[in-house]
Scaffold this active site. Structure first.
Site: not given
Ligand code: AMP
Length: 289
Positions: A34-35, A40, A70, A158, A160, A186, A195-196
């Protein structure tokens, strides 16, 4: 565009997804915490695109779950940013049909949960070394989401890189029958990876955080110019991060699939790094030319 259908109960979600799959729908899943931001958003839009095939509309699905398993005991679980209303609007704009956002973490991991997915090899080192148990939590929740949803494909960023590699290994080793799709990072216009956790940064920390993407860009330039020794590339990146006031967790040049350190960067090697800006831990990576 209608708001996505919101599910807070994993069992109701499982029933809905099962019914859709059994009626021949193609299911594309985006697991998130989320966030939601532009990173995303690109996954959500691609899920919409890939769910629809041959003129038939499939189901584009997202999950929003801040997975407690996690996070380490000293990490940011309790202050992790949340905005369900905003996230639903983002999902709506991206054409997502349904969202699972469990109303209580106990719906996903009850008190007697005792089954864990341990991916060896690629979970070790890098973030796995500094966040013990992190990838076990990730792999377990992702397998559970795969079982609840039974998607044809699932999209991960990618950004992560290690997480994507762990999930690919799990999906292959356990014959999940889910196509794992990796999506490019992105970034903000100035290069910072979305990033959140960027929400934690004070303005001057936001400036310092640019050292992550800049040190990767410098490494890519150096590699392109023929400086291929991984240790030298790592040392330069580390120095740039430290000069910006970051506390470096790791900087490593690795093989893109095995994540084993390499001594010479070859085209396709990846530089991965993690660093603390204040108390905020950020990660970034770049495939070297
Ligand atoms: P998270 O909410 O941080 O667990 O991220 C959810 C998904 O979004 C994961 O597969 C992350 O790798 C992807 N994600 C997060 N930030 C980015 C970004 N800047 N660019 C591309 N994918 C992202």
């Amino acid at each position: 565009m209608p708001l996505p259908q919101l599910f807070t109960d994993p069992a109701a979600w499982q029933a809905r997804c099962g019914q859709a799959r059994d009626s021949g729908d193609r299911l594309a899943l985006v697991p998130t915490m989320g966030y939601l931001h532009d990173g995303h958003r690109s996954l959500l839009r691609e899920a919409r695109r890939r769910a629809d095939q041959g003129g038939r509309r499939g189901l584009a699905l997202a999950t929003i779950f801040v997975n407690p398993t996690q996070f380490g005991p000293t990490e940011d679980l309790s202050r992790y940013p949340r905005d369900l209303a905003g996230d639903l609007a983002t999902c709506e704009a991206a054409g997502i049909d349904a969202v699972l956002a469990p109303s209580d973490p106990a719906l996903m991991f009850g008190p007697v949960h005792q089954t864990w997915v341990e991916v060896e090899g690629v979970s070790q080192g890098l973030c796995g070394a500094s966040r013990p148990g992190h990838f076990r939590g990730v792999a377990t929740v992702v397998l559970k989401l795969f079982n609840l949803t039974r998607p044809h494909l699932a999209l991960f960023g990618e950004k992560d890189w290690q997480q994507l590699t762990v999930i690919r290994a799990m999906a292959a080793d356990l014959a999940c029958g889910v196509e794992v799709v990796g999506m490019p990072i992105v970034r903000e216009p100035d290069g910072l990876a979305r990033s959140s956790r960027n929400a934690y940064l004070e303005p001057e920390q936001r400036q310092a955080a640019l050292a992550l993407s800049r040190s990767l860009a410098e490494a890519a330039e150096a590699a392109a110019a023929g400086r291929r020794e991984a240790r030298a590339l790592q040392a330069t990146a580390r120095a740039r991060l430290e000069a910006a006031g970051a506390r470096v967790d790791y900087v490593e040049v690795v093989h893109p699939l095995t994540l084993r350190p390499v001594s010479e960067a070859v085209p396709g090697s990846v530089m991965l790094l993690a660093a603390f800006i204040g108390t905020t831990r950020l990660i970034d990576n770049r495939v070297l030319p």
